[in-house]
Each structure stands twice: as structure tokens, then as C-alpha cells.
Design a protein around this motif. Structure first.
Motif, PDB file in Angstrom:
ATOM      1  N   SER A 311      75.903  50.752  98.860  1.00 18.67           N
ATOM      2  CA  SER A 311      75.190  51.718  99.694  1.00 18.67           C
ATOM      3  C   SER A 311      73.831  52.009  99.076  1.00 18.67           C
ATOM      4  O   SER A 311      73.692  52.089  97.849  1.00 18.67           O
ATOM      5  N   CYS A 312      72.832  52.185  99.918  1.00 16.59           N
ATOM      6  CA  CYS A 312      71.460  52.460  99.470  1.00 16.59           C
ATOM      7  C   CYS A 312      71.258  53.965  99.411  1.00 16.59           C
ATOM      8  O   CYS A 312      71.470  54.671 100.413  1.00 16.59           O
ATOM      9  N   GLU A 313      70.877  54.476  98.243  1.00 16.02           N
ATOM     10  CA  GLU A 313      70.681  55.918  98.085  1.00 16.02           C
ATOM     11  C   GLU A 313      69.461  56.452  98.826  1.00 16.02           C
ATOM     12  O   GLU A 313      69.547  57.517  99.439  1.00 16.02           O
ATOM     13  N   PRO A 314      68.296  55.776  98.808  1.00 18.12           N
ATOM     14  CA  PRO A 314      67.133  56.353  99.503  1.00 18.12           C
ATOM     15  C   PRO A 314      67.340  56.531 101.004  1.00 18.12           C
ATOM     16  O   PRO A 314      66.945  57.549 101.566  1.00 18.12           O
ATOM     17  N   CYS A 315      67.947  55.562 101.667  1.00 15.66           N
ATOM     18  CA  CYS A 315      68.069  55.641 103.122  1.00 15.66           C
ATOM     19  C   CYS A 315      69.516  55.791 103.584  1.00 15.66           C
ATOM     20  O   CYS A 315      69.773  55.832 104.794  1.00 15.66           O
ATOM     21  N   SER A 321      78.060  43.240 102.049  1.00 17.10           N
ATOM     22  CA  SER A 321      78.055  42.367 100.876  1.00 17.10           C
ATOM     23  C   SER A 321      76.899  42.742  99.958  1.00 17.10           C
ATOM     24  O   SER A 321      75.965  43.446 100.352  1.00 17.10           O
ATOM     25  N   ARG A 322      76.972  42.237  98.727  1.00 20.26           N
ATOM     26  CA  ARG A 322      75.921  42.528  97.746  1.00 20.26           C
ATOM     27  C   ARG A 322      74.632  41.793  98.081  1.00 20.26           C
ATOM     28  O   ARG A 322      73.540  42.291  97.790  1.00 20.26           O
ATOM     29  N   SER A 323      74.742  40.618  98.694  1.00 23.95           N
ATOM     30  CA  SER A 323      73.529  39.875  99.046  1.00 23.95           C
ATOM     31  C   SER A 323      72.716  40.639 100.097  1.00 23.95           C
ATOM     32  O   SER A 323      71.485  40.716 100.005  1.00 23.95           O
ATOM     33  N   GLU A 324      73.384  41.235 101.087  1.00 21.08           N
ATOM     34  CA  GLU A 324      72.672  42.036 102.079  1.00 21.08           C
ATOM     35  C   GLU A 324      72.049  43.268 101.430  1.00 21.08           C
ATOM     36  O   GLU A 324      70.931  43.672 101.783  1.00 21.08           O
TER      37      GLU A 324
END
Length: 393
Positions: A311-315, A321-324
Motif C-alpha cells: 500500500s502507498c502511504e502518500p496516496c 503485487s510488488r511490481s505494480e
């Protein structure tokens, strides 16, 4: 010769021939948040394919008991453990990250032994003469007869005791002067040989230089194979052609145990459902079907339960997957990894650099069908049509 009849009253375990209420071999089961299909586990781990029999015996004879499930699960876990350990060992070995401890050589110290000098023959003779003189003096003081009328001659004669010091011994040779102890020089340990860098192996399916890119008059790209001259509109189509035809990397077909048809591994569940009525792994919430049971679990965790390890913290976006996730992080950074070799412009995305190279090569792929004016980008063509030809929009 009479044949015995086997009467089966309950479910039959195909692995130990025990009878009872057992689990179906092809039905997915969940154990510790993992979906297991026992027929696939037997095939992948032990290379054993157990086919169901047609007719009334299909349901009651295509089962496995709990004891055999536990042993099968242990075998699969052990196989995975061996594979992981072997992969880690070979990875460290090729990186020269494994070293053996060599035992240090010890130098034995010589023990100094002091040797006393033995007496010579002349010294021993002198000692014996002195003893004889002492014996004569003692006989002088002895009387002639005893009171009992017994003389000394009647007494038993005892041999004289000789001390160890008075016995004649062969002289020991004088020890030679000791030579100084020889200290063995240790050989310096051999210097470890520097591992020569191995030549980079070409990856299987590498097709970067095996095609020529041409742009037609209509602005469409064509990927032409250098080996056979076939051309394709999309690069993935050329990649599939090159791997299957020229590199002989075709996916292996697996035969169906109920018929003679051979299918790809990821199409096997759909073949079993269409031709033999065995349901493919599917999501109970939305009904979507998948090729493998593990895909069902991942689908349900991400789409229905909202679980994601990336998961992306800023947005606050989540990714499957990790590649995405890594591809998304480029948006938040200022790193521009793609640089033009002609004008030193930098771009975050490879797609941006590819579009920029069209300007240097003067390749205008997007052509207006009204005035035949060409543009580098699709957006420029749309803007041109809105301004010059609004009736066509």
C-alpha cells in the motif's frame, strides 16, 4: 479360478484403501489459510496421477483419508524446504559467499630430556674392592664356636645382596651433543583466487535485437522478425512468435486423465469443467473462475476483503503485487532514470523517452485523414482536428 468380490460400503481412500467418510481428491480444501487440492499435490510432489473412474464408483472411490493427507502435506513441505535450501545454497555458492575454515597447523615443541652419565668400569671395580675389604674386617671379630656347638660352617650360606648401585652395568654410550631444535617454517596460506567474472548469460527469450521496427505510411509500427521475416502489429505477438518458433520454448501440454486431449496447464481446469463436469476453481462471492486455487485466494483477499501487503502511504492506494507498487512509486519521486543520448533530456518513464526519440527520427505516426498532416502524438492530432476540422470530431 474364482475371483473375490470387493464390496465398498463407504468412501475409499485411493492412497491406503481405507474406508470411511473422506475428502474428495479434486475438491479444494483450506488449511492454514492455504487452498489445497490433493490430486494436484500428488501430481506435483510425487508425480502420481490418480484418475477418477467413470460411473457410480466415481464419487466414493475418488477420496483420500486424513492420515494420508497429513503424510502428503509433510512430503510437500519437505520438498519445498529442500528446494528453498538448495536454491539459497547455490545462490551463495555462485556469489563466493561460502567459505570453509581450514585447521591451523601446529608445530610440535621438542621436549628436553636430561640424561645422567653412567659409571665407568673403573669406578665399579673400586666400589667392589672396598666392599671385599669391609667383609674381611667383619670376619675378624666373629668368634670360633657358638654356645650350641654349631660352627659357622653349619649355617646356610646366603648369597650377598647386591645393591643396584654396586651391580656392574654396561656403560651407556655418551649422548651426543643435542642439535638445536629445528623449527619448521609454516608455508603461507595460499591466497584465495579471485573469482573471474562469469560472462553474462543471455536470458531465455531475449528478443531485443531479433526484430526490426518499421513505421508504415499510416503511422502504425510493424515488428519484423529477422529470422523468418514475419511481421506483427504488436510487440507481445512478436515475442510469443520468437519464443515458440525460434527458441522452441513452447509451453508443455498435459494430457487429460479422462480423455486423450492435451491442454495447457492453465487451461486444464476449464477443460475438465466443459468436457467432464468437474467445476473449475471459482470465487464464491462474484463467481469469477480461475485456473488455480491459489488465484482464488489472492482474488478474494484483494478484491473482496481489501487485504494487501503493498500500500502507498502518500496516496493510500493498494496494489496486488510488488511490481505494480514499485511502478507506482515512480510518480512520487523525482528520479528520472531514462536519458536521451542525443539531447540529454531525462524522463521518468520509458514510454516518454520512446515518444521523444520519434522527434529525433522525425517519425510522425498520427496522420489526419482530412488534410494528411502528420503529428508525433495522438493528443496533437486530436487538438489539430478540434481546431481545423471540428466537424469530424
Amino acid at each position: 479360478m474364482a475371483t473375490k468380490t470387493w464390496k465398498i460400503e463407504k468412501d475409499l481412500c485411493r492412497c491406503c484403501h481405507g474406508e470411511g467418510a473422506f475428502n474428495n481428491l479434486a475438491e479444494p480444501r483450506t488449511f492454514l489459510d492455504k487452498v489445497e487440492v490433493y490430486s494436484d499435490m500428488l501430481r506435483e510432489c510425487l508425480d502420481i496421477d490418480i484418475p477418477p473412474v467413470p460411473g457410480e464408483l466415481c464419487a466414493i472411490t475418488y477420496t483420500i483419508c486424513n492420515a494420508c493427507i497429513a503424510r502428503l502435506r509433510d512430503a510437500c513441505n519437505f520438498k519445498k524446504q529442500v528446494q528453498d535450501c538448495e536454491q539459497r545454497f547455490m545462490t551463495l555458492y555462485y556469489k563466493n559467499a561460502i567459505q570453509g575454515l581450514k585447521p591451523a597447523t601446529k608445530v610440535k615443541e621438542e621436549i628436553e630430556v636430561s640424561i645422567e652419565h653412567a659409571q665407568s668400569d673403573t669406578d665399579a671395580d673400586i666400589v667392589l674392592k672396598k666392599e671385599d675389604e669391609d667383609d674381611d674386617d667383619d670376619n675378624h671379630f666373629l668368634g670360633g664356636d657358638d654356645d650350641d656347638g654349631m660352627s659357622d660352617d653349619d649355617l646356610p650360606i646366603k648369597p650377598p645382596k647386591q645393591s643396584v648401585s654396586t651391580m656392574k652395568t654396561r656403560p651407556k654410550p655418551k649422548p651426543k651433543p643435542k642439535a638445536p631444535p629445528v623449527v619448521k617454517k609454516l608455508k603461507p596460506p595460499p591466497k584465495p583466487k579471485k573469482a573471474e567474472p562469469k560472462p553474462a548469460k543471455e536470458k531465455k527469450g531475449e528478443e531485443k535485437e531479433e526484430f526490426t521496427l518499421t513505421v508504415g505510411a499510416d503511422g502504425k509500427e510493424r515488428f519484423t522478425c529477422k529470422a523468418c521475416g514475419k511481421s506483427f502489429n504488436l510487440k507481445p505477438l512478436f515475442t510469443q512468435h520468437y519464443r515458440h518458433v525460434h527458441l522452441k520454448l513452447r509451453p508443455k501440454l498435459r494430457s487429460c486423465h479422462l480423455c486423450n486431449e492435451k491442454v495447457l496447464p492453465w487451461l486444464r481446469p476449464f477443460h475438465m469443467e466443459e468436457c467432464h463436469g468437474l467445476p473449475a476453481p471459482s470465487c464464491g462471492a462474484c463467481g469469477r473462475k480461475f485456473a488455480f486455487p491459489g488465484q482464488v485466494a489472492r482474488h478474494q483477499k484483494f478484491f473482496h476483503m481489501g487485504e494487501s501487503a503493498h500500500s502507498c502511504e502518500p496516496c493510500d492506494l493498494k496494489f496486488k503485487s510488488r511490481s505494480e507498487y514499485n511502478h507506482h512509486l515512480i510518480k512520487h519521486g523525482d528520479v528520472k532514470a531514462y536519458k536521451c543520448e542525443l539531447c540529454d533530456k531525462m524522463y521518468k518513464w520509458k514510454r516518454g523517452l520512446r515518444m521523444h526519440m520519434l522527434v529525433h527520427n522525425n517519425i510522425r505516426r498520427h496522420v489526419c485523414h482530412v488534410c494528411q498532416e502528420a503529428f508525433f502524438q495522438q493528443s496533437s492530432l486530436k487538438y489539430h482536428q478540434m481546431k481545423k476540422h471540428p466537424e469530424t470530431v
